[in-house]
Enzyme design. Sequence first.
Site, PDB file in Angstrom:
ATOM      1  N   ASP A   1       8.260   5.831  14.753  1.00 12.98           N
ATOM      2  CA  ASP A   1       8.825   7.091  15.210  1.00 12.98           C
ATOM      3  C   ASP A   1       8.600   7.149  16.722  1.00 12.98           C
ATOM      4  O   ASP A   1       8.185   6.160  17.341  1.00 12.98           O
ATOM      5  CB  ASP A   1       8.218   8.278  14.468  1.00 12.98           C
ATOM      6  CG  ASP A   1       6.769   8.565  14.845  1.00 12.98           C
ATOM      7  OD1 ASP A   1       6.159   7.768  15.608  1.00 12.98           O
ATOM      8  OD2 ASP A   1       6.231   9.586  14.386  1.00 12.98           O
ATOM      9  N   HIS A   2       8.850   8.296  17.319  1.00 13.42           N
ATOM     10  CA  HIS A   2       8.695   8.445  18.768  1.00 13.42           C
ATOM     11  C   HIS A   2       7.256   8.215  19.225  1.00 13.42           C
ATOM     12  O   HIS A   2       7.027   7.688  20.309  1.00 13.42           O
ATOM     13  CB  HIS A   2       9.176   9.835  19.214  1.00 13.42           C
ATOM     14  CG  HIS A   2       8.448  10.953  18.550  1.00 13.42           C
ATOM     15  ND1 HIS A   2       8.696  11.327  17.240  1.00 13.42           N
ATOM     16  CD2 HIS A   2       7.455  11.760  18.986  1.00 13.42           C
ATOM     17  CE1 HIS A   2       7.902  12.331  16.911  1.00 13.42           C
ATOM     18  NE2 HIS A   2       7.135  12.605  17.951  1.00 13.42           N
TER      19      HIS A   2
ATOM     20  N   ARG B   1     -10.342 -11.986  -8.710  1.00 14.30           N
ATOM     21  CA  ARG B   1     -10.830 -10.593  -8.654  1.00 14.30           C
ATOM     22  C   ARG B   1      -9.900  -9.726  -7.814  1.00 14.30           C
ATOM     23  O   ARG B   1      -9.659  -8.564  -8.137  1.00 14.30           O
ATOM     24  CB  ARG B   1     -12.261 -10.535  -8.150  1.00 14.30           C
ATOM     25  CG  ARG B   1     -12.433 -10.989  -6.724  1.00 14.30           C
ATOM     26  CD  ARG B   1     -13.915 -11.104  -6.344  1.00 14.30           C
ATOM     27  NE  ARG B   1     -14.038 -11.718  -5.054  1.00 14.30           N
ATOM     28  CZ  ARG B   1     -14.661 -11.165  -4.028  1.00 14.30           C
ATOM     29  NH1 ARG B   1     -15.243  -9.991  -4.159  1.00 14.30           N
ATOM     30  NH2 ARG B   1     -14.722 -11.801  -2.879  1.00 14.30           N
ATOM     31  N   HIS B   2      -9.340 -10.279  -6.748  1.00 14.27           N
ATOM     32  CA  HIS B   2      -8.424  -9.505  -5.909  1.00 14.27           C
ATOM     33  C   HIS B   2      -7.064  -9.347  -6.585  1.00 14.27           C
ATOM     34  O   HIS B   2      -6.437  -8.288  -6.488  1.00 14.27           O
ATOM     35  CB  HIS B   2      -8.290 -10.143  -4.532  1.00 14.27           C
ATOM     36  CG  HIS B   2      -9.577 -10.184  -3.771  1.00 14.27           C
ATOM     37  ND1 HIS B   2     -10.357  -9.080  -3.556  1.00 14.27           N
ATOM     38  CD2 HIS B   2     -10.236 -11.223  -3.196  1.00 14.27           C
ATOM     39  CE1 HIS B   2     -11.436  -9.407  -2.877  1.00 14.27           C
ATOM     40  NE2 HIS B   2     -11.388 -10.718  -2.652  1.00 14.27           N
TER      41      HIS B   2
ATOM     42  N   CYS C   1       3.373   5.019  13.979  1.00 11.67           N
ATOM     43  CA  CYS C   1       3.615   6.401  14.386  1.00 11.67           C
ATOM     44  C   CYS C   1       2.458   6.788  15.297  1.00 11.67           C
ATOM     45  O   CYS C   1       1.683   5.915  15.705  1.00 11.67           O
ATOM     46  CB  CYS C   1       3.790   7.345  13.194  1.00 11.67           C
ATOM     47  SG  CYS C   1       2.316   7.660  12.192  1.00 11.67           S
TER      48      CYS C   1
ATOM     49  N   HIS D   1      -7.883  -9.527   0.837  1.00  9.62           N
ATOM     50  CA  HIS D   1      -8.283  -8.851  -0.397  1.00  9.62           C
ATOM     51  C   HIS D   1      -7.181  -8.042  -1.060  1.00  9.62           C
ATOM     52  O   HIS D   1      -7.150  -7.940  -2.286  1.00  9.62           O
ATOM     53  CB  HIS D   1      -9.469  -7.923  -0.127  1.00  9.62           C
ATOM     54  CG  HIS D   1     -10.684  -8.646   0.348  1.00  9.62           C
ATOM     55  ND1 HIS D   1     -11.842  -7.988   0.667  1.00  9.62           N
ATOM     56  CD2 HIS D   1     -10.929  -9.963   0.584  1.00  9.62           C
ATOM     57  CE1 HIS D   1     -12.756  -8.860   1.060  1.00  9.62           C
ATOM     58  NE2 HIS D   1     -12.216 -10.066   1.028  1.00  9.62           N
ATOM     59  N   ASN D   2      -6.321  -7.411  -0.265  1.00  8.85           N
ATOM     60  CA  ASN D   2      -5.304  -6.506  -0.816  1.00  8.85           C
ATOM     61  C   ASN D   2      -3.900  -7.078  -0.794  1.00  8.85           C
ATOM     62  O   ASN D   2      -2.984  -6.452  -1.304  1.00  8.85           O
ATOM     63  CB  ASN D   2      -5.287  -5.184  -0.033  1.00  8.85           C
ATOM     64  CG  ASN D   2      -6.654  -4.586   0.154  1.00  8.85           C
ATOM     65  OD1 ASN D   2      -7.101  -4.412   1.274  1.00  8.85           O
ATOM     66  ND2 ASN D   2      -7.340  -4.283  -0.935  1.00  8.85           N
TER      67      ASN D   2
ATOM     68  N   THR E   1      -0.444   8.285  14.809  1.00 11.65           N
ATOM     69  CA  THR E   1      -1.756   7.918  14.252  1.00 11.65           C
ATOM     70  C   THR E   1      -1.680   6.734  13.298  1.00 11.65           C
ATOM     71  O   THR E   1      -2.698   6.128  13.008  1.00 11.65           O
ATOM     72  CB  THR E   1      -2.369   9.082  13.472  1.00 11.65           C
ATOM     73  OG1 THR E   1      -1.514   9.393  12.358  1.00 11.65           O
ATOM     74  CG2 THR E   1      -2.579  10.307  14.348  1.00 11.65           C
TER      75      THR E   1
ATOM     76  N   ARG F   1      -0.936   6.156  19.334  1.00 10.76           N
ATOM     77  CA  ARG F   1      -1.790   6.989  20.184  1.00 10.76           C
ATOM     78  C   ARG F   1      -3.264   6.717  19.935  1.00 10.76           C
ATOM     79  O   ARG F   1      -4.114   7.415  20.465  1.00 10.76           O
ATOM     80  CB  ARG F   1      -1.465   8.456  19.939  1.00 10.76           C
ATOM     81  CG  ARG F   1      -0.040   8.811  20.315  1.00 10.76           C
ATOM     82  CD  ARG F   1       0.291  10.256  20.018  1.00 10.76           C
ATOM     83  NE  ARG F   1       1.677  10.519  20.371  1.00 10.76           N
ATOM     84  CZ  ARG F   1       2.465  11.359  19.696  1.00 10.76           C
ATOM     85  NH1 ARG F   1       2.001  12.007  18.646  1.00 10.76           N
ATOM     86  NH2 ARG F   1       3.715  11.542  20.075  1.00 10.76           N
TER      87      ARG F   1
ATOM     88  N   ILE G   1      -1.010   7.203  10.249  1.00 13.02           N
ATOM     89  CA  ILE G   1      -1.306   7.797   8.943  1.00 13.02           C
ATOM     90  C   ILE G   1      -0.033   8.219   8.219  1.00 13.02           C
ATOM     91  O   ILE G   1       0.224   7.801   7.093  1.00 13.02           O
ATOM     92  CB  ILE G   1      -2.268   8.992   9.085  1.00 13.02           C
ATOM     93  CG1 ILE G   1      -3.611   8.525   9.653  1.00 13.02           C
ATOM     94  CG2 ILE G   1      -2.471   9.679   7.736  1.00 13.02           C
ATOM     95  CD1 ILE G   1      -4.525   9.667  10.103  1.00 13.02           C
TER      96      ILE G   1
END
Length: 142
Positions: A7-8, A132-133, A64, A97-98, A66, A108, A68
Amino acid sequence: MIGIGSDHGGYELKQEIMGYLNAKGYEYRDFGCYECEACDYPEYGKAVAEAVVSGECEKGIIICGTGIGISIAANKVPGIRAALCTDCFTAEATRLHNDANILALGGRVVGAGLAIKIVETFLNTEFSNDERHINRIRKIEG
């Protein structure tokens, strides 16, 4: 192919990252935004996520202010494991792992120099394929 979107709030960092991708010879597709004017992060997070799920792109990078909001939006797309990373350790761990398929960054929050090192770590770290992963990822996917 790498999908990239912002985004901006992430636009300027996206430009820096695309410069790095160009210099290293990575193929990528920019899903927007294309200027610093205020816009809504969900549309760009979802666009990159859909490209990753469809197979058009192998991995994604979303940005973005943050990191988040755009990561939350991307994670709404089934099959996406978008990880917000602020350092190289988390970028490496989320790949190992993921098997995260999208890297989220905060424009920012993280400076360009560190962001490029995070991107490099994310793109160059392979999934461990440890049982396990694999089992944990199955539980995430339900």
